[in-house]
Design a protein around this motif. Structure first.
Motif, PDB file in Angstrom:
ATOM      1  N   MET A   1      40.914  63.143 -34.946  1.00 22.96           N
ATOM      2  CA  MET A   1      40.070  62.021 -35.032  1.00 22.96           C
ATOM      3  C   MET A   1      39.021  62.313 -36.001  1.00 22.96           C
ATOM      4  O   MET A   1      38.223  63.184 -35.879  1.00 22.96           O
ATOM      5  CB  MET A   1      39.523  61.591 -33.965  1.00 22.96           C
ATOM      6  N   ARG A   2      38.548  61.514 -36.927  1.00 22.30           N
ATOM      7  CA  ARG A   2      37.269  61.782 -38.089  1.00 22.30           C
ATOM      8  C   ARG A   2      36.162  61.096 -37.521  1.00 22.30           C
ATOM      9  O   ARG A   2      36.002  59.905 -37.461  1.00 22.30           O
ATOM     10  CB  ARG A   2      37.640  61.262 -39.424  1.00 22.30           C
ATOM     11  N   TRP A   3      35.108  61.914 -37.133  1.00 17.73           N
ATOM     12  CA  TRP A   3      33.966  61.347 -36.377  1.00 17.73           C
ATOM     13  C   TRP A   3      32.660  61.864 -37.179  1.00 17.73           C
ATOM     14  O   TRP A   3      31.628  61.258 -37.033  1.00 17.73           O
ATOM     15  CB  TRP A   3      34.062  61.457 -35.000  1.00 17.73           C
ATOM     16  N   GLU A   4      32.935  63.169 -37.417  1.00 17.48           N
ATOM     17  CA  GLU A   4      31.455  63.963 -37.711  1.00 17.48           C
ATOM     18  C   GLU A   4      30.886  63.403 -39.093  1.00 17.48           C
ATOM     19  O   GLU A   4      31.489  63.089 -39.906  1.00 17.48           O
ATOM     20  CB  GLU A   4      31.947  65.652 -37.883  1.00 17.48           C
ATOM     21  N   ARG A  87      27.257  64.709 -29.095  1.00 14.05           N
ATOM     22  CA  ARG A  87      27.472  64.100 -30.400  1.00 14.05           C
ATOM     23  C   ARG A  87      28.597  63.247 -30.473  1.00 14.05           C
ATOM     24  O   ARG A  87      28.439  62.295 -31.145  1.00 14.05           O
ATOM     25  CB  ARG A  87      27.251  65.330 -31.281  1.00 14.05           C
ATOM     26  N   PHE A  88      29.502  63.936 -29.954  1.00 16.87           N
ATOM     27  CA  PHE A  88      30.935  63.047 -30.387  1.00 16.87           C
ATOM     28  C   PHE A  88      30.940  61.774 -29.399  1.00 16.87           C
ATOM     29  O   PHE A  88      31.246  60.503 -29.800  1.00 16.87           O
ATOM     30  CB  PHE A  88      32.000  63.772 -29.599  1.00 16.87           C
ATOM     31  N   SER A  90      28.128  60.029 -28.589  1.00 14.27           N
ATOM     32  CA  SER A  90      27.338  59.161 -29.043  1.00 14.27           C
ATOM     33  C   SER A  90      27.802  58.346 -30.431  1.00 14.27           C
ATOM     34  O   SER A  90      27.560  57.480 -30.627  1.00 14.27           O
ATOM     35  CB  SER A  90      26.008  59.953 -29.670  1.00 14.27           C
ATOM     36  N   THR A  91      28.618  59.293 -30.993  1.00 14.56           N
ATOM     37  CA  THR A  91      29.085  58.888 -32.384  1.00 14.56           C
ATOM     38  C   THR A  91      30.213  57.593 -31.973  1.00 14.56           C
ATOM     39  O   THR A  91      30.501  56.369 -32.593  1.00 14.56           O
ATOM     40  CB  THR A  91      29.899  59.982 -33.081  1.00 14.56           C
ATOM     41  N   VAL A  92      31.034  58.036 -30.982  1.00 16.27           N
ATOM     42  CA  VAL A  92      32.155  57.079 -30.496  1.00 16.27           C
ATOM     43  C   VAL A  92      31.364  55.781 -30.066  1.00 16.27           C
ATOM     44  O   VAL A  92      31.848  54.737 -30.391  1.00 16.27           O
ATOM     45  CB  VAL A  92      32.881  57.581 -29.394  1.00 16.27           C
ATOM     46  N   LEU A  93      30.298  55.908 -29.225  1.00 13.71           N
ATOM     47  CA  LEU A  93      29.884  54.869 -28.858  1.00 13.71           C
ATOM     48  C   LEU A  93      29.080  53.987 -30.131  1.00 13.71           C
ATOM     49  O   LEU A  93      29.224  52.785 -29.613  1.00 13.71           O
ATOM     50  CB  LEU A  93      28.338  55.045 -27.807  1.00 13.71           C
ATOM     51  N   ALA A  94      28.361  54.417 -31.033  1.00 13.49           N
ATOM     52  CA  ALA A  94      28.000  53.865 -31.929  1.00 13.49           C
ATOM     53  C   ALA A  94      29.121  53.134 -32.792  1.00 13.49           C
ATOM     54  O   ALA A  94      28.676  51.842 -33.183  1.00 13.49           O
ATOM     55  CB  ALA A  94      27.408  54.862 -33.013  1.00 13.49           C
ATOM     56  N   ASP A  95      30.234  53.735 -32.765  1.00 14.59           N
ATOM     57  CA  ASP A  95      31.425  53.031 -33.395  1.00 14.59           C
ATOM     58  C   ASP A  95      31.690  51.710 -32.702  1.00 14.59           C
ATOM     59  O   ASP A  95      32.114  50.720 -33.546  1.00 14.59           O
ATOM     60  CB  ASP A  95      32.540  53.912 -33.809  1.00 14.59           C
ATOM     61  N   VAL A 170      38.965  56.863 -23.553  1.00 12.28           N
ATOM     62  CA  VAL A 170      38.157  56.556 -22.489  1.00 12.28           C
ATOM     63  C   VAL A 170      36.945  55.833 -22.453  1.00 12.28           C
ATOM     64  O   VAL A 170      36.595  54.798 -21.678  1.00 12.28           O
ATOM     65  CB  VAL A 170      37.837  57.912 -21.862  1.00 12.28           C
ATOM     66  N   ILE A 171      36.085  56.011 -23.518  1.00 13.06           N
ATOM     67  CA  ILE A 171      34.810  55.443 -23.651  1.00 13.06           C
ATOM     68  C   ILE A 171      35.036  53.987 -24.124  1.00 13.06           C
ATOM     69  O   ILE A 171      34.516  53.046 -23.700  1.00 13.06           O
ATOM     70  CB  ILE A 171      34.108  56.029 -24.790  1.00 13.06           C
ATOM     71  N   ALA A 172      36.083  53.607 -24.882  1.00 18.16           N
ATOM     72  CA  ALA A 172      36.336  52.492 -25.747  1.00 18.16           C
ATOM     73  C   ALA A 172      36.745  51.542 -24.396  1.00 18.16           C
ATOM     74  O   ALA A 172      36.664  50.227 -24.546  1.00 18.16           O
ATOM     75  CB  ALA A 172      37.470  52.390 -26.596  1.00 18.16           C
ATOM     76  N   HIS A 173      37.643  52.014 -23.448  1.00 16.15           N
ATOM     77  CA  HIS A 173      38.192  51.384 -22.409  1.00 16.15           C
ATOM     78  C   HIS A 173      36.939  50.884 -21.551  1.00 16.15           C
ATOM     79  O   HIS A 173      36.634  49.730 -21.024  1.00 16.15           O
ATOM     80  CB  HIS A 173      38.974  52.161 -21.397  1.00 16.15           C
ATOM     81  N   GLU A 174      35.843  51.395 -21.221  1.00 19.38           N
ATOM     82  CA  GLU A 174      34.720  51.196 -20.415  1.00 19.38           C
ATOM     83  C   GLU A 174      33.961  50.223 -21.237  1.00 19.38           C
ATOM     84  O   GLU A 174      33.406  49.370 -20.701  1.00 19.38           O
ATOM     85  CB  GLU A 174      34.070  52.628 -20.145  1.00 19.38           C
TER      86      GLU A 174
END
Length: 295
Positions: A1-4, A87-88, A90-95, A170-174
């Motif tokens: 997954m590209r996130w950095e 950081r990961f 936080s980045t997923v949440l921002a997305d 997991v984060i996206a489901h919540e």
């Protein structure tokens, strides 16, 4: 997954290391109910680490127990800048923030960003005391997602699921549960569950959870088109995660047999099907599990 290198959210609270106490078995009386990624995962983890009967935990987590008063929370602080996993997250949440803000705007609504709380052991929430053993969950009372990052290690060790996109799922489901809360869906389901039998209430919970899986897929669809986040094999890792935490797979692992009437999140095949529907269509309307004739 590209996130950095992508934007990180300012809505992450780090409570790891804070001493809230509250540990110990049985303290899972969430007011109304908290919505987690796997109620039976909770029972499995609780029985595994705490020595609690999984049936007892399931009864507590499926809506039993009284309302709880809001809790006093300590001042929030952000995670350290050099914490790679934070950081990961936080980045997923921002997305998810960027994606759902755009989707809500298209339909004439305003998206309210949830907070995401990192904790270890136990932490106070508006839904009661959150515990590591519950796994990640969303609390509608304070519009916060709670996660102990050790859950990701559990995913890999106990359920043989790894990969960053599986962790993002997991984060996206919540976050999907937060979307349901903002749209009034979870409130209507909770009201219907209070009038329903246990089996009917479980069936409604399944539809709610499958819709959150579909919403996770909707996020991934739009995030990839906007920011090209997916790499080869990423979708498969998320599908593996959805399959691993299906109620039938978890019950079979825990007890050796399956009781469909007790499902609260859906079977492996159902969870895979609805996540796939979201990621293939990118349409919120494609996620209406409540009118689907077949799940």
């Amino acid at each position: 997954m590209r996130w950095e290198g992508n934007r990180e959210s300012d809505n992450v609270e780090d409570r790891r290391g804070d001493d809230y106490g509250g540990g110990g078995g049985g303290g899972f009386g969430f007011g109304g109910r908290s919505i987690g990624i796997g109620t039976i995962v909770v029972a499995l983890v609780g029985s595994y680490f705490l020595g609690i009967n999984p049936v007892t935990l399931l009864n507590l987590l499926s809506g039993g127990g009284g309302q709880v008063a809001p809790v006093q929370q300590a001042p929030a602080h952000r995670p350290p800048a050099n914490d790679q996993m934070a950081r990961f997250v936080s980045t997923v949440l921002a997305d998810t923030e960027d994606t759902w803000t755009g989707l809500f705007r298209q339909s004439g609504r305003q998206y309210v960003n949830p907070k995401l709380v990192l904790f270890s052991g136990a932490t106070p929430t508006a839904c009661g005391t959150g515990q590591t053993a519950t796994g990640p969950f969303y609390c509608p009372g304070d519009q916060r997602i709670y996660i102990d990052l050790s859950f990701y290690r559990l995913m890999q060790q106990r359920f043989k699921v790894s990969g960053e996109f599986a962790q993002a799922y997991v984060i996206a489901h919540e976050v999907g549960h937060h979307v349901q809360n903002l749209m009034g869906i979870s409130g209507r389901v909770d009201a219907a569950r209070r009038r329903a039998s246990e089996a009917q209430g479980n069936a409604l919970s399944v539809r709610l959870e499958l819709q959150a899986d579909c919403f996770a897929g909707v996020w991934a669809y739009h995030a990839d088109r906007a920011r090209n986040i997916l790499e080869q094999g990423d979708i498969e890792t998320a599908l593996n995660a959805a399959s691993a935490i299906g109620d039938d797979a978890l019950q079979r692992q825990a007890t050796g047999h399956v009781v469909p009437d007790s499902f609260t999140h859906g079977s492996s095949a159902q969870r895979v099907r609805w996540f796939r529907r979201g990621i293939q269509t990118g349409q919120i309307t494609a996620c209406n599990t409540f009118e689907a004739q077949q799940l």
